[in-house]
Scaffold this motif. Structure first.
Motif, mmCIF file in Angstrom:
data_model
loop_
_atom_site.group_PDB
_atom_site.id
_atom_site.type_symbol
_atom_site.label_atom_id
_atom_site.label_comp_id
_atom_site.label_asym_id
_atom_site.label_seq_id
_atom_site.Cartn_x
_atom_site.Cartn_y
_atom_site.Cartn_z
ATOM 1 N N TYR A 198 -2.577 -9.031 0.760
ATOM 2 C CA TYR A 198 -3.720 -8.157 1.054
ATOM 3 C C TYR A 198 -5.026 -8.952 0.976
ATOM 4 N N GLU A 222 5.358 -8.310 9.936
ATOM 5 C CA GLU A 222 4.385 -7.259 9.607
ATOM 6 C C GLU A 222 2.976 -7.831 9.465
ATOM 7 N N GLN A 226 0.822 -1.208 0.000
ATOM 8 C CA GLN A 226 0.000 0.000 0.000
ATOM 9 C C GLN A 226 0.860 1.263 0.000
ATOM 10 N N GLY A 233 4.254 -9.141 5.483
ATOM 11 C CA GLY A 233 3.150 -8.247 5.164
ATOM 12 C C GLY A 233 1.819 -8.960 5.111
ATOM 13 N N ASN A 256 3.240 -9.080 1.159
ATOM 14 C CA ASN A 256 2.128 -8.122 1.000
ATOM 15 C C ASN A 256 0.836 -8.846 0.615
ATOM 16 N N LEU A 264 -0.078 -7.233 10.722
ATOM 17 C CA LEU A 264 -0.660 -6.120 11.470
ATOM 18 C C LEU A 264 -1.992 -6.470 12.125
ATOM 19 N N PRO A 315 -1.396 -7.434 6.315
ATOM 20 C CA PRO A 315 -2.062 -6.305 6.964
ATOM 21 C C PRO A 315 -3.520 -6.551 7.320
#
Length: 962
Positions: free
Chosen positions: A607, A657, A568, A634, A605, A659, A636
């Motif tokens: 997502y 990461e 992001q 990642g 990442n 989150l 998130p």
């Protein structure tokens, strides 16, 4: 020539393949090549009869090396010209009759020229074969053959497995005697001990073999500079020829450069150092070479990477390699060489320094350089650079200064590796398709490169393609086994069939071993890398919906898979991911079913709000039985982790990461892995667990376990865990109690975990690092702890019951005085009558003043056997040694670091250390307690000014630090 034997092997292999190829028959040169093969075998056989004995006839060896280099180029030319002609039919003449008139006469000219070159090479090698030294080689007595036979027998003998802790080996006492003599020859230098231990790992554990090492002539090579004599040269001399070449190639890079295993193995393959073996790709074989050099300590693993896939070369070993390869290889500024030296070079690595790269030789001269490396490019390169080196096999141009690749790159028909990563090029010339021998093409991180020429599909030998993004026209490159930067589109303009079509591009790539995929969300970017308008027309047949899901599952050789999305933070000009985009990304991940042979998985990442169903399967361990390395970077949006505890061979796990993770509990463990009559185990082979950058993580549970077993069933958890890192997890309140009694757990690192207040009762941990934890108050009851590092933990109040502690490192530049817990800890050791505790501090100059005799903190300092203290800029430092004997050792060290190191370890330790790693070579890389103090003594400090001396002769020093 140290690598002559390996060069012979490479030439012979290439010649044998060429004789069997259609190209030799079409061109009518098969008979001449056969004659050349017979003469080469004669010389090769004679050389092998001498084993690895050296000859002083340098001129003869140089001529032979020149012939072999020329032969390599000639074989490539024959193959290249043969591929231009139609396939062979009943005769060469009938084949040529099908050609146009101009091509007919041109092909005759080509055949004639090649035949002349082969005949000339035959004559040259015939003259070499008549040399008197050659006849001397062929008359080697039977003794040599008997010795070779004995060596062959030894190599096939079973090597007895043994270690020095709790196990005995035959004739151990005699081995100890020889080992003591070997240690004496190492002079106490740790590097010498490491590399000589590497030599012994390759030997049979017998007195005879160890004595051969002890009595080797390589210990006393008078023609070598003094710093290279002894163990360093012997460790190189003991290498087989192919490993010698691989090691020397690592010395072409800047000092302290970190090498990646993938880059090295591609270079070794391109250079021809790797011989094909049945059942293995050349890259897989090169990977074995890499780990053999690691095992021999000639390459040093980067400690930041536990899988040892990144390494360095020690500066002394690098200097040795550069000395041994001088004349053939050079690292530095080519302007410092004259034209004659340049003409003899085969490998050149250009150091950073000038605004333009120029080569000091006549521009019309065709130099015989094989490897050219320019890793830190200036603004410009010489325009004629590509045309002056027609025999290049490896060309690496990295850096923003490279903006254009000229058309003449297509003339480099011998080129096997072209690395243009991190350059500013905006296009590639069509002539790139003429590089029929090209095996590796790297174009990653080229932000201006948006198109590829149609000729990219003509690279029939390509094995590795690294891109920053492409999704079309690679299906014809069927030899590719390493593909990075392949884009899968997940946008509004693509339906599910079109998404499947993206994956269908991979269907014909049956040799894939490594694959990097990037999911491109949002609208298609017109500037993303696509083929140019003149690409080869290809019918775009949409695959049936869902077919793409099976593309990866059928990749029978795929071992490494990396899947990523755009983070992001790199979408600053577009809104955050929408629900629709996230849904499309989830659908795409669902299609990426990896094959059962997968060994390493990266997900970056991610997502998604939900883990793909193939990761949540209750039979995950059966579905991915060979998975050993998992890296999630990642997460998130995903609040839950998959049941990775079910993977039977997982050794490394990093969660970074994540989150959305708040709690981790039994869902991570799954049902564990059955072990026959034994209780099931979750993470049965996990050795390294890293939890990093999880700001919302609060609770970690092993199902309420107090002993490493589940309360609901007899589930063993992480029985082989060796290292645990918890970094930047500020809300995590406690570590699971089940970890405390794990017998294999040796290293624990806790950093920026501000809610953790206690580290205690870890019974088997030997190294603990506590870094910047604002809430840490107590470290207690760690009976096996030997090394403790504490940085910036101002709340710490209690450190006790560390009975085995030998090394304490304390860093806090803001403290006004030494902490009270330090005095209590030191007094506990005094009561135990244990004076073997070293303290290293990084602190302010005011603290150093307080630590001098008579100062407020002197009572703490005098409790330690040795103290070193430094300011942040090292403008002031303190050295304190408690006993007179140790003071003499330190003074001797100021004049001779080697002597100090031998005494620091003690002679008996040096032998046991050597003996241990000779049988367990990986032990050295994991023995972090002894590595850390030893490294600090490698560079002696100037004798400082004495400020205070104790009555017992103890001395504290303060002055400028080195």
């Amino acid at each position: 020539m140290e690598a002559l034997e390996a060069l012979f092997g490479n030439c012979s292999q290439k010649l044998s393949a060429l004789i069997q190829d259609e190209a030799a028959m079409i061109l009518g040169v098969k008979e001449e090549l056969g004659k050349l093969q017979r003469r080469m075998k004669r010389i090769d056989g004679a050389l092998k009869k001498t084993g690895r004995e050296r000859t002083e006839d340098a001129a003869w060896l140089n001529e032979l090396r020149s012939i072999l280099d020329e032969a390599n180029d000639l074989f490539d030319d024959v193959r290249h010209e043969g591929e231009k002609l139609p396939a062979a039919s009943s005769s060469v003449l009938s084949t040529l009759c099908w050609l146009p008139m101009f091509s007919f006469f041109n092909s005759i000219r080509v055949r004639h020229n090649l035949a002349i070159r082969i005949r000339a090479l035959n004559n040259r090698i015939g003259e070499v074969a008549k040399d008197r030294w050659m006849f001397n080689l062929e008359s080697v007595k039977t003794v040599g053959r008997v010795a070779a036979s004995m060596s062959s027998t030894r190599e096939t003998c079973e090597i007895m497995e043994a270690d020095v802790v709790g196990r005995e080996i035959e004739d151990a006492q005699s081995l100890r005697s020889v080992g003591v003599q070997i240690v004496n020859k190492c002079g106490g230098l740790p590097l010498a001990i490491k590399v000589i231990a590497g030599v012994l790992t390759a030997k049979e554990k017998s007195k005879r073999e160890w004595e051969r090492v002890l009595k080797s002539n390589a210990w006393s090579m008078s023609e070598l500079p003094e710093e290279f004599r002894g163990a360093l040269y012997l460790s190189y001399h003991d290498l087989p020829p192919h490993l010698k070449q691989c090691f020397l190639s690592c010395c072409l890079y800047p000092e302290d450069d970190v090498h990646c295993i993938w880059d090295l193995r591609r270079m070794w393959v391109a250079e021809g150092f790797v011989e094909q073996e049945e059942g293995l790709t050349m890259e897989e074989l090169a990977e074995q070479y890499y780990f053999e050099l690691i095992r021999r300590s000639l390459l040093q693993p980067d400690p930041r990477h536990v899988d040892q896939r990144r390494c360095k070369v020690h500066d002394l070993l690098r200097s040795l390699g550069q000395y041994l390869s001088q004349g053939e290889s050079y690292y530095g500024d080519p302007q410092s060489l004259d034209a004659t030296a340049i003409s003899k070079l085969r490998r050149l690595s250009i150091a950073e320094g000038r605004e333009i790269v120029t080569i000091p030789a006549p521009e019309t001269e065709r130099l015989r350089l094989r490897t050219l490396l320019l890793t830190a490019s200036p603004p410009r390169i010489e325009h004629s650079l590509f045309s002056r080196f027609p025999y290049l096999q490896v060309l690496r141009l990295n850096g923003k200064g490279i903006e254009c690749i000229p058309d003449c790159v297509g003339n480099l028909i011998h080129l096997r590796l072209l690395d243009l990563d991190w350059t500013s090029i905006s296009n590639l010339p069509d002539s790139i398709g003429l590089l029929k021998n090209l095996q590796t093409l790297n174009l990653q991180h080229c932000k201006f490169l948006n198109t590829l020429p149609r000729s990219i599909t003509h690279l029939s030998s390509l094995r590795r393609l690294g891109l920053s993004g492409m999704s079309r026209r690679i299906g014809r490159l069927q030899l590719i086994n390493d593909l990075q930067g392949f884009i899968i589109h997940a946008d509004d303009s693509c339906n599910s069939e079109r998404n499947s079509w993206d994956l269908e591009e991979l269907k014909s790539l049956g040799q894939l071993r490594r694959l990097g995929l990037h999911i491109l969300e949002g609208k298609r970017n017109a500037n993303s890398m696509q083929p140019t308008d003149d690409t080869i027309d290809q019918v775009r047949t949409a695959a049936p919906p869902g077919n793409g899901a099976f593309v990866l599952a059928n990749k029978a050789f795929l071992k490494e898979l990396a899947v990523s999305c755009t983070p992001q933070t790199e979408r600053a000009e577009v809104p955050p991911y929408t629900e629709e985009e996230i849904s499309k990304i989830e659908d795409t991940f669902e299609k990426l079913h990896p094959p059962t042979c997968l060994e390493r998985l990266w997900v970056e990442n991610f997502y998604n709000q939900h883990i793909p169903s193939w990761m949540l399967s209750s039979s995950l361990g059966t579905y991915l039985p060979y998975l050993t390395y998992v890296n999630f970077i990642g997460l998130p949006l995903c609040p839950q982790l998959p049941p990775l505890g079910q993977l039977p061979h997982l050794r490394y796990l990093q969660i970074r990461e994540a989150l959305a993770i708040v709690t981790i509990g039994p869902e991570l463990l799954g049902n564990g892995v059955g072990a026959g009559v034994h209780a099931a185990a979750a993470f049965p082979k996990l050795e390294f667990l890293f939890m990093i950058g999880m700001p919302n993580w609060e609770e970690w549970s092993l199902v309420g376990s107090e002993t490493g077993k589940s309360s609901s069933c007899s589930l063993r958890v992480m029985p082989r865990l060796e290292e645990l890192r918890v970094i930047y997890c500020p809300k995590l309140r406690a570590l699971p109690k089940g970890l405390q009694q794990l017998r294999a757990l040796r290293i624990l690192k806790v950093e920026r975990a501000h809610s953790l207040s206690v580290i205690e009762d870890f019974l088997f941990v030997t190294e603990l690092r506590i870094i910047k934890n604002d809430g840490m108050e107590r470290i207690s009851n760690l009976p096996a702890l030997r090394k403790l590092t504490i940085w910036d933990n101002s709340a710490l109040k209690c450190v006790d019951n560390l009975v085995a502690l030998q090394y304490l490192e304390l860093q806090d530049y803001s403290m006004k005085s030494l902490p009270e817990w330090l005095l209590r800890l030191a007094q506990q050791r005094v009561h135990l009558r244990d004076n073997n505790l070293e303290l290293v501090m990084r602190c302010s100059a005011a603290i150093i003043q307080r630590c001098l005799k008579g100062g407020p903190d002197w009572p703490i300092i005098e409790c330690f056997s040795r103290v070193s203290a430094y300011t942040e800029d090292r403008s002031a430092y303190l050295e304190y040694t408690k006993q007179k004997r140790d003071k003499l050792i330190r003074n001797a060290y100021n004049n001779s670091p080697r002597v100090h190191l031998q005494l620091f370890f003690s002679f008996s330790f040096s032998f046991s250390f050597l003996f241990f790693i000779s049988l367990q070579p990986n032990a050295l890389h994991h023995n972090r307690h002894f590595d850390a103090p030893a490294d600090r003594f490698l560079s002696p400090s100037p004798t400082p000014r004495a400020l205070s001396a104790g009555d017992d002769g103890c001395t504290a020093h303060c002055g400028e630090a080195p």
